[in-house]
Design a protein around this motif. Structure first.
Motif, PDB file in Angstrom:
ATOM      1  N   THR A 150      54.411   7.203  22.829  1.00 11.27           N
ATOM      2  CA  THR A 150      53.779   8.151  21.902  1.00 11.27           C
ATOM      3  C   THR A 150      54.753   8.542  20.810  1.00 11.27           C
ATOM      4  OG1 THR A 150      52.379   9.035  23.672  1.00 11.27           O
ATOM      5  CG2 THR A 150      52.611  10.375  21.696  1.00 11.27           C
ATOM      6  N   SER A 177      48.565  20.477  21.725  1.00  9.21           N
ATOM      7  CA  SER A 177      49.131  19.744  22.858  1.00  9.21           C
ATOM      8  C   SER A 177      49.471  20.674  24.019  1.00  9.21           C
ATOM      9  CB  SER A 177      50.377  18.959  22.424  1.00  9.21           C
ATOM     10  OG  SER A 177      51.401  19.814  21.961  1.00  9.21           O
ATOM     11  N   THR A 268      51.535  16.057  25.012  1.00  8.78           N
ATOM     12  CA  THR A 268      50.337  15.217  24.995  1.00  8.78           C
ATOM     13  C   THR A 268      50.402  14.163  26.089  1.00  8.78           C
ATOM     14  OG1 THR A 268      50.098  15.558  22.605  1.00  8.78           O
ATOM     15  CG2 THR A 268      48.901  13.710  23.578  1.00  8.78           C
ATOM     16  N   SER A 269      51.556  13.563  26.254  1.00  7.13           N
ATOM     17  CA  SER A 269      51.728  12.534  27.288  1.00  7.13           C
ATOM     18  C   SER A 269      51.570  13.139  28.673  1.00  7.13           C
ATOM     19  CB  SER A 269      53.109  11.889  27.146  1.00  7.13           C
ATOM     20  OG  SER A 269      53.265  11.321  25.868  1.00  7.13           O
ATOM     21  N   LEU A 272      47.790  13.990  29.315  1.00  8.95           N
ATOM     22  CA  LEU A 272      46.971  12.813  29.634  1.00  8.95           C
ATOM     23  C   LEU A 272      47.161  12.397  31.087  1.00  8.95           C
ATOM     24  CD1 LEU A 272      47.489  10.685  26.381  1.00  8.95           C
ATOM     25  CD2 LEU A 272      45.405  11.889  27.099  1.00  8.95           C
ATOM     26  N   THR A 273      48.406  12.463  31.566  1.00 11.25           N
ATOM     27  CA  THR A 273      48.691  12.116  32.966  1.00 11.25           C
ATOM     28  C   THR A 273      48.018  13.097  33.912  1.00 11.25           C
ATOM     29  OG1 THR A 273      50.850  11.251  32.264  1.00 11.25           O
ATOM     30  CG2 THR A 273      50.528  11.626  34.623  1.00 11.25           C
TER      31      THR A 273
END
Length: 345
Positions: A150, A177, A268-269, A272-273
């Motif tokens: 990302t 985020s 954000t990463s 998502l996880t």
């Protein structure tokens, strides 16, 4: 028996509160570190989105906690009480010393300890424990990989933009985020306490009319009552408001120096996880996830930019959490057993 059940519920909600305190840092560490929000505004923002998850996600993680770790038929109110006491002790110690440990895994270890020591490994649900163990490794790796790519993609897209304009843009985007990360935190972590309380109520509903009629709304099958869902989301949000400022400092500044663009990519990463695992019903650690994402983002500036000594200390706390809470909760259950067998009890 009813007294122990009610006391166990209170302790479970205390655990939920401590979860919010310790894991508050996971969703707001980056916006505090990048000075988008003050710590006070950040915790209020995170708490709002923690609670908002009640309207978006189901209770699949709660079902995993309630049915996917130990055999429901072996559960009793004393076992749950011991599991919670052992978990709360460990979480409080780690929060007090500013270590961002996995509150989720403390609860899982606390549940395994008394069951394993009393009934043996046959009373454990191997498939569920293996799934959780796999994601102890995978969740920070997924966060790290997503964080790295990302960040790389973001640098590629904005490579021709002036740094000050980019920083201003991502200060605003960090609000988004951190909000979606807080949603993931609420969806995953509040449900873990729900699952523990629900399996406790399920285990005693058949033998206690008050629990069956007023607390569990007994239907003869395992389920999560509506009042419990609302309560657990509310308590974790309250814990987030109180916050854990030492842990915020460890994650916000202790792993890598972050700017708004890097904070956005890490959050954000991690979000998502968390959302992916919440939908799949896998109780993962928000701490593991955001730490992996921060490291992944930090690596884009070079391996040396990551404070590996801090990362090593955090990983050591991760490794110790489940074994420590297995032993603590097992000892609490053993001591309770000694007390209950004393003359006059």
């Amino acid at each position: 028996m009813l007294t122990i059940v009610l006391l166990a519920i209170v302790i479970a909600l205390l655990f939920d509160f401590l979860n919010g305190m310790n894991d508050a840092a996971n969703s707001i560490a980056t916006i505090v570190a990048t000075r988008v929000f003050s710590p006070t505004m950040a915790v209020l923002w995170a708490a709002f989105w923690n609670f908002a998850a009640i309207f978006i996600f189901g209770v699949s993680v709660a079902h995993t906690m309630g049915e996917g770790i130990v055999e429901a038929s072996r559960i009793n109110e004393y076992l749950i009480f011991a599991a919670l006491i052992g978990s709360v002790i460990w979480v409080w110690l780690c929060t007090h010393f500013g270590m961002p440990i996995s509150v989720s895994h403390a609860l899982i270890g606390g549940l395994i300890g008394p069951v394993w020591f009393t009934f043996g490994s046959d009373a454990l649900v191997a498939s569920g424990i293996i799934k959780i163990a796999v994601f102890i490794v995978l969740s920070p790796l997924i966060g790290m990989i997503l964080g790295f790519f990302t960040m790389c993609l973001t640098m590629l897209i904005f490579r021709r933009k002036h740094p000050l304009k980019v920083e201003g843009l991502f200060k605003g985007l960090q609000l988004f985020s951190s909000a979606i990360f807080s949603l993931g935190h609420g969806a995953n972590d509040a449900q873990k306490t729900m699952g523990i309380i629900a399996i406790l109520l399920y285990s005693v509903a058949g033998s206690n009319t008050f629990v069956s009629e007023y607390l569990y709304e007994n239907t003869g099958a395992f389920h999560v009552p509506v009042w419990l869902i609302v309560t657990c989301y509310s308590v974790i949000a309250l814990g987030t408001i109180v916050g854990g400022k030492k842990v915020i400092k460890t994650l916000g500044d202790g792993l890598a120096r972050l700017k708004p663009v890097q904070g956005f990519c890490a959050e954000t990463s991690g979000a998502l996880t968390l959302m992916g695992t919440a939908v799949l019903g896998i109780p993962v650690s928000t701490t593991h996830t955001i730490t992996g994402a921060i490291i992944g983002v930090g690596i884009t500036k070079g391996v040396a930019s990551v404070r590996w000594a801090t990362a090593t200390n955090i990983v050591a706390a991760w490794v110790l959490t489940i074994p420590a809470t297995i032993v603590m909760s097992g000892l609490v259950y053993w001591i309770m057993g000694l007390f209950m067998t004393m003359p006059g009890n």
